[in-house]
Enzyme design. Sequence first.
Site, PDB file in Angstrom:
ATOM      1  N   LYS A 179       0.875  -1.172   0.000  1.00  0.00           N
ATOM      2  CA  LYS A 179       0.000   0.000   0.000  1.00  0.00           C
ATOM      3  C   LYS A 179       0.909   1.217   0.000  1.00  0.00           C
ATOM      4  O   LYS A 179       1.506   1.579   1.009  1.00  0.00           O
ATOM      5  CB  LYS A 179      -0.919  -0.025   1.227  1.00  0.00           C
ATOM      6  CG  LYS A 179      -1.621   1.277   1.590  1.00  0.00           C
ATOM      7  CD  LYS A 179      -2.434   1.880   0.472  1.00  0.00           C
ATOM      8  CE  LYS A 179      -3.186   3.119   0.950  1.00  0.00           C
ATOM      9  NZ  LYS A 179      -2.320   4.306   1.151  1.00  0.00           N
ATOM     10  N   GLY A 211      -3.997   4.524  -3.329  1.00  0.00           N
ATOM     11  CA  GLY A 211      -5.320   5.047  -3.026  1.00  0.00           C
ATOM     12  C   GLY A 211      -5.244   6.286  -2.164  1.00  0.00           C
ATOM     13  O   GLY A 211      -4.338   6.424  -1.334  1.00  0.00           O
ATOM     14  N   GLY A 217      -5.122   1.367   4.415  1.00  0.00           N
ATOM     15  CA  GLY A 217      -4.052   0.857   5.262  1.00  0.00           C
ATOM     16  C   GLY A 217      -4.592   0.180   6.509  1.00  0.00           C
ATOM     17  O   GLY A 217      -4.082  -0.862   6.934  1.00  0.00           O
ATOM     18  N   GLU A 255       9.021   1.260  11.439  1.00  0.00           N
ATOM     19  CA  GLU A 255      10.098   2.253  11.348  1.00  0.00           C
ATOM     20  C   GLU A 255       9.414   3.606  11.421  1.00  0.00           C
ATOM     21  O   GLU A 255       8.701   3.997  10.491  1.00  0.00           O
ATOM     22  CB  GLU A 255      10.879   2.066  10.048  1.00  0.00           C
ATOM     23  CG  GLU A 255      12.215   2.803  10.046  1.00  0.00           C
ATOM     24  CD  GLU A 255      12.093   4.197   9.466  1.00  0.00           C
ATOM     25  OE1 GLU A 255      12.067   5.153  10.287  1.00  0.00           O
ATOM     26  OE2 GLU A 255      12.024   4.351   8.246  1.00  0.00           O
ATOM     27  N   CYS A 289      13.042  10.813   8.224  1.00  0.00           N
ATOM     28  CA  CYS A 289      12.869  10.499   9.639  1.00  0.00           C
ATOM     29  C   CYS A 289      14.194  10.449  10.390  1.00  0.00           C
ATOM     30  O   CYS A 289      14.247  10.703  11.586  1.00  0.00           O
ATOM     31  CB  CYS A 289      12.119   9.182   9.796  1.00  0.00           C
ATOM     32  SG  CYS A 289      12.856   7.822   8.868  1.00  0.00           S
ATOM     33  N   GLU A 388       8.674  15.965  15.977  1.00  0.00           N
ATOM     34  CA  GLU A 388       9.138  15.819  14.599  1.00  0.00           C
ATOM     35  C   GLU A 388       8.370  16.786  13.699  1.00  0.00           C
ATOM     36  O   GLU A 388       7.142  16.766  13.655  1.00  0.00           O
ATOM     37  CB  GLU A 388       8.939  14.382  14.127  1.00  0.00           C
ATOM     38  CG  GLU A 388       9.507  14.123  12.751  1.00  0.00           C
ATOM     39  CD  GLU A 388       9.403  12.650  12.344  1.00  0.00           C
ATOM     40  OE1 GLU A 388      10.393  12.106  11.824  1.00  0.00           O
ATOM     41  OE2 GLU A 388       8.330  12.052  12.560  1.00  0.00           O
TER      42      GLU A 388
END
Length: 484
Positions: A179, A211, A217, A255, A289, A388
């Site tokens: 996905k 999508g 998901g 992750e 990240c 973040e």
Amino acid sequence: MFGDLSPLLIGGELVYGPRRFGTLDPATGDTLGEATDAAPADLDHAIAAARHAFDSTPWATDPAFRVRCLRQLHDALTRHAEELRELTIAEAGAPRFLTHGAQLDAPVADLAWIADLAEDYLWEHDLGRAAPMGVTSERRVVREPAGVVGAITPWNFPHQLNLAKLGPALAAGCTLVLKAAPDTPWCAAALALLIREETDLPPGVVNIVTGADHALGARLCADPRVDLLSFTGSTATGRTVMSAAAGTVKKVFLELGGKSAFVVLDDADLAAACGYAAFAAVTHAGQGCAITTRLLVPRDRYAEAADLTAATMRKLGTGDPRDERTVCGPVISARQRDRVEAYLRLAAEEGGEFVTGGGRPEGRDRGFWIEPTLVAGLAPGSRTATEEIFGPVLVILPHDGDDDAVRLANDSPYGLSGAVHGSPERARAVARRLRTGTVSVNGGIWYSADMPFGGYKQSGIGREMGVAGFEEYLETKAIAEGVR
């Protein structure tokens, strides 16, 4: 590569459904074209195809065939590298120089490494004869594929993220439903097209769906036909993935996010270290990240370090990602630009000072842009210094020596990456004390096919890449045969 509309790959067939959504060039905001928008029924068919391919074909038990298919995919991607390069620059806003590394060329090359690993891997290990509880037994340990993998990837490094999951999963003998991120559907569809047209991968072994609906998901996570989930994305979404997977006790690889520290010791070359830190923070507009976004410098050189870092950031500036000289291109979307700008407003509210940057660059009225920004004057516990942001924003903080630098670096829920600059012995000692999955010492590069990547704490579970990443897709079976 596929005209103005990209397909799905389900059960070995390219699927162009009636539902569609657009994909944009983030440097201009222009529409590049459309992608097929997978419906829940499409995802259901993809999972069914992957389940059938794993349960009913020889794929899981034929390592030599898997190696051949991986090498075919590597060769196909290599042949089409220049088309993929232009596509990646246009759709992901990736700076051209970065496509010669982690955005394209490196992950394609990594497929050759994982094929070699699978070819030489010890799938069975003989433990020999023993007599536990008086029963003489021949014992062996067998490594087997985990089953059907659900892989969910973000948009920032689409080829690296897609291939870092697909390659090891296929090498292990798993089948896959990928996905892909809705912001970079064409990058995923290009992979689907090459698999379909230029490899012998059997139908259903790889299924790729794109999508606009993030609920796809969630459905993939909860489906009982999926044995393992491999997810890269934010920590908040990672928690949701874990929760959805808990109902069927799936194996989960995560992750997740980071707020990594770049530690400069008092015996470092300050100008060189600050140059490294500035370059790292604005590469690909800070959309990584593992990018170091907290710069920790000796307190008595704080002002000097801020000036040096800001000067490099101003020199780098922003640029057209098609230009080889560009380091900081656009952010991926208006939504992401708005998120970064909200953090810049928050930084000002928290008492921060913009040493450079702090808004949109002049002359860039089209597309989605943020200036390289250095924020000083924040408390270590402020939200801007701890959360973040995923933009070209670096926070500079003072420290009072090695122990204090380690304390500040580790005072975070994240533990994905880090960097240390200083004399080799001291820098190595500090690196050992950082609670992170990867550390760069004096400019060392940890990204490589054979190096495991992943985080401590809320930066994830498990490892990607290297032997450790490959073995995430395996189960361990112990077999004992009685001897009479």
